[in-house]
Write a protein that holds these residues in place. Structure first.
Motif, PDB file in Angstrom:
ATOM      1  N   GLU A  31       0.862  -1.186   0.000  1.00 19.42           N
ATOM      2  CA  GLU A  31       0.000   0.000   0.000  1.00 19.42           C
ATOM      3  C   GLU A  31       0.899   1.236   0.000  1.00 19.42           C
ATOM      4  OE1 GLU A  31      -2.672  -0.506   3.304  1.00 19.42           O
ATOM      5  OE2 GLU A  31      -3.372  -2.447   2.565  1.00 19.42           O
ATOM      6  N   ASP A  56      -6.209   1.764  -0.118  1.00 15.61           N
ATOM      7  CA  ASP A  56      -7.134   0.750  -0.618  1.00 15.61           C
ATOM      8  C   ASP A  56      -6.671   0.325  -2.006  1.00 15.61           C
ATOM      9  OD1 ASP A  56      -9.588  -0.716  -0.861  1.00 15.61           O
ATOM     10  OD2 ASP A  56     -10.509   0.726   0.500  1.00 15.61           O
ATOM     11  N   ASP A  57      -7.516  -0.388  -2.723  1.00 16.20           N
ATOM     12  CA  ASP A  57      -7.191  -0.826  -4.072  1.00 16.20           C
ATOM     13  C   ASP A  57      -7.305   0.376  -5.031  1.00 16.20           C
ATOM     14  OD1 ASP A  57      -6.291  -3.204  -5.079  1.00 16.20           O
ATOM     15  OD2 ASP A  57      -8.224  -3.824  -5.878  1.00 16.20           O
ATOM     16  N   GLU A  58      -8.507   0.901  -5.151  1.00 14.58           N
ATOM     17  CA  GLU A  58      -8.784   2.093  -5.951  1.00 14.58           C
ATOM     18  C   GLU A  58      -9.857   2.829  -5.155  1.00 14.58           C
ATOM     19  OE1 GLU A  58      -9.458   2.511 -10.622  1.00 14.58           O
ATOM     20  OE2 GLU A  58     -11.240   1.800  -9.609  1.00 14.58           O
ATOM     21  N   GLY A  69      -5.830   4.951  -3.302  1.00 13.95           N
ATOM     22  CA  GLY A  69      -5.554   3.609  -3.802  1.00 13.95           C
ATOM     23  C   GLY A  69      -4.089   3.384  -4.104  1.00 13.95           C
ATOM     24  N   ARG A 119     -12.512  -2.392  -6.644  1.00 13.19           N
ATOM     25  CA  ARG A 119     -11.449  -3.310  -7.013  1.00 13.19           C
ATOM     26  C   ARG A 119     -10.672  -2.713  -8.182  1.00 13.19           C
ATOM     27  NH1 ARG A 119     -11.031  -8.347  -6.364  1.00 13.19           N
ATOM     28  NH2 ARG A 119      -9.673  -9.541  -7.718  1.00 13.19           N
ATOM     29  N   LEU A 120      -9.351  -2.838  -8.165  1.00 13.71           N
ATOM     30  CA  LEU A 120      -8.543  -2.257  -9.237  1.00 13.71           C
ATOM     31  C   LEU A 120      -8.537  -3.132 -10.493  1.00 13.71           C
ATOM     32  CD1 LEU A 120      -6.581   0.051  -9.987  1.00 13.71           C
ATOM     33  CD2 LEU A 120      -4.737  -1.363  -9.058  1.00 13.71           C
ATOM     34  N   SER A 121      -8.332  -4.421 -10.315  1.00 13.05           N
ATOM     35  CA  SER A 121      -8.253  -5.324 -11.470  1.00 13.05           C
ATOM     36  C   SER A 121      -9.612  -5.442 -12.155  1.00 13.05           C
ATOM     37  CB  SER A 121      -7.778  -6.703 -11.022  1.00 13.05           C
ATOM     38  OG  SER A 121      -7.907  -7.613 -12.097  1.00 13.05           O
TER      39      SER A 121
END
Ligand SMILES: [Zn+2]
Length: 377
Positions: A45, A173-175, A246, A347-349
């Motif tokens: 992170e 976080d992720d995004e 993110g 979620r990023l992916s």
């Protein structure tokens, strides 16, 4: 350069695998108030690491100008063990791979037996009592056994954080939008802090789950003693966790703006000389309820709402396309909101598996789906 950049050697799991922890210190040791800030406890992170890098530059200049009144300890990369864990080029920084331990769970319990161990020595003077409790916490941390590399790293961090008036743990976080998490007891102070930093929202943390997160390790002893002894033992450590956006948020300019925000708050609490700054125009959101939405199937993820969008029950947040569906006109699976809320985390992916977390809404009303849960970083 700051007056002190200390390098601490941490044991590795095998000979020749030691790690190094870099600790930046500003102001005189023992000066008050003491602030402790760290980033990268979850080592994948990076957003907070860049912010603290920028903050160190501001603090070094303030020190040069003789403006540091308290003591400020900054550890921009708090998890050298985790930051070097990777699998096929992906950093695996959340869990220690050898044991599976989450780096931000199961921190030492400093509460059990604490009230009894100080009860006979607690007097009428709150300042004296705070000193007494800090000595007791120091003794307890000194007695902890570094039974493995993760524990040795935890002890090294705890030794520097345990006696701080302010403890800050930066995650991301992720995004996501940036947000701050706080226990209810510190909500009003957290509002001032969050507004100074300029995060998007303030949210309750989920520490009632007994997760023993890093911040709770240092706040919980004071909460327990305050409950037992009342005003004679005030909450002498305020500990907060931030999610600073993110994993893509490492732009130095953006990080520099947040660093200015942390600097502003350090000045507000007297760590840095200068008049307490006026509060910034408060666009802070205060969220109390959340909806965590997972993917009902595996496939390719298409978002239909951007971060920061406000949505209503029934609004489509995302679609999941199955590229193997025999019917080429088959409609995608959809994920819908069941509460009125703001899209704060995604979620990023764009490749998603059945059951994967996809999107988090935050708002003020309970979701009809019942998929609310308490937040943990
Ligand atoms: Zn984290």
């Amino acid at each position: 350069m700051p007056s002190a950049a200390e390098t601490i050697t941490l044991p590795g799991s095998m000979p020749g695998t030691q790690r190094q922890l870099r600790v930046f210190s500003f102001g005189d040791p023992g000066a008050r108030p003491k602030a402790y800030l760290q980033a990268g406890l979850h080592a994948d992170e990076p957003a907070g690491m860049m912010i603290l890098r920028e903050l160190c530059k501001l603090l070094a200049a303030a020190e040069e100008a003789g403006e540091i009144k308290g003591e400020i300890v900054v550890i921009p990369m708090a998890n050298p063990l985790g930051v070097d864990q990777a699998l096929n080029s992906a950093v695996m920084g959340r869990f220690e791979l050898r044991t599976g331990a989450n780096f931000n769970r199961a921190w030492p319990d400093l509460v059990s037996g604490l009230a009894d161990s100080v009860r006979k020595r607690i007097g009428k003077d709150a300042d004296d009592n705070v000193e007494l409790v800090r000595r007791e916490l120091r003794r307890r941390i000194a007695a902890l056994q570094p039974e493995n590399p993760t524990m040795a790293q935890r002890i090294a961090l705890a030794r520097r954080a345990h006696d701080a008036d302010l403890v800050v743990d930066l995650h991301c976080d992720d995004e996501a939008l940036s947000y701050m998490m706080t226990p209810d007891a510190l909500w009003d102070e957290a509002k001032r802090f969050a507004a100074d930093v300029g995060v998007h929202s303030l949210q309750p943390n989920g520490h009632s789950d007994g997760a023993h997160c890093f911040d709770d390790c240092f706040l919980a002893p004071w909460q327990a003693l305050n409950q037992e002894f009342g005003a004679r033992v005030p909450l002498a450590c305020r500990a907060f966790t931030f999610e600073m956006g993110g994993v893509l948020d490492v732009d130095p300019k953006q990080a520099g703006r947040y660093a200015q925000g942390f600097f502003r708050y350090l000045r507000r609490i007297g760590c840095i000389e200068g008049a307490a700054p006026r509060s910034r125009p408060n666009g802070l959101n205060e969220f109390r309820t959340f909806e965590m939405l997972d993917s009902p199937t595996g496939g390719l993820l298409l978002y239909r709402q951007e971060l920061g969008a406000w949505v209503s029950p029934g609004d489509v947040l995302a679609e999941i396309v199955d590229p193997t569906a025999p019917d080429l006109d088959a409609p995608p699976a959809v994920i819908k909101a069941s509460m009125k809320g703001c899209v704060v985390s995604r979620r990023l992916s764009r490749q998603v598996a059945f059951g994967d977390f996809v999107v988090m809404l935050a708002g003020h009303e309970q979701p009809a789906s019942g998929k609310s849960k308490s937040l943990l970083d």
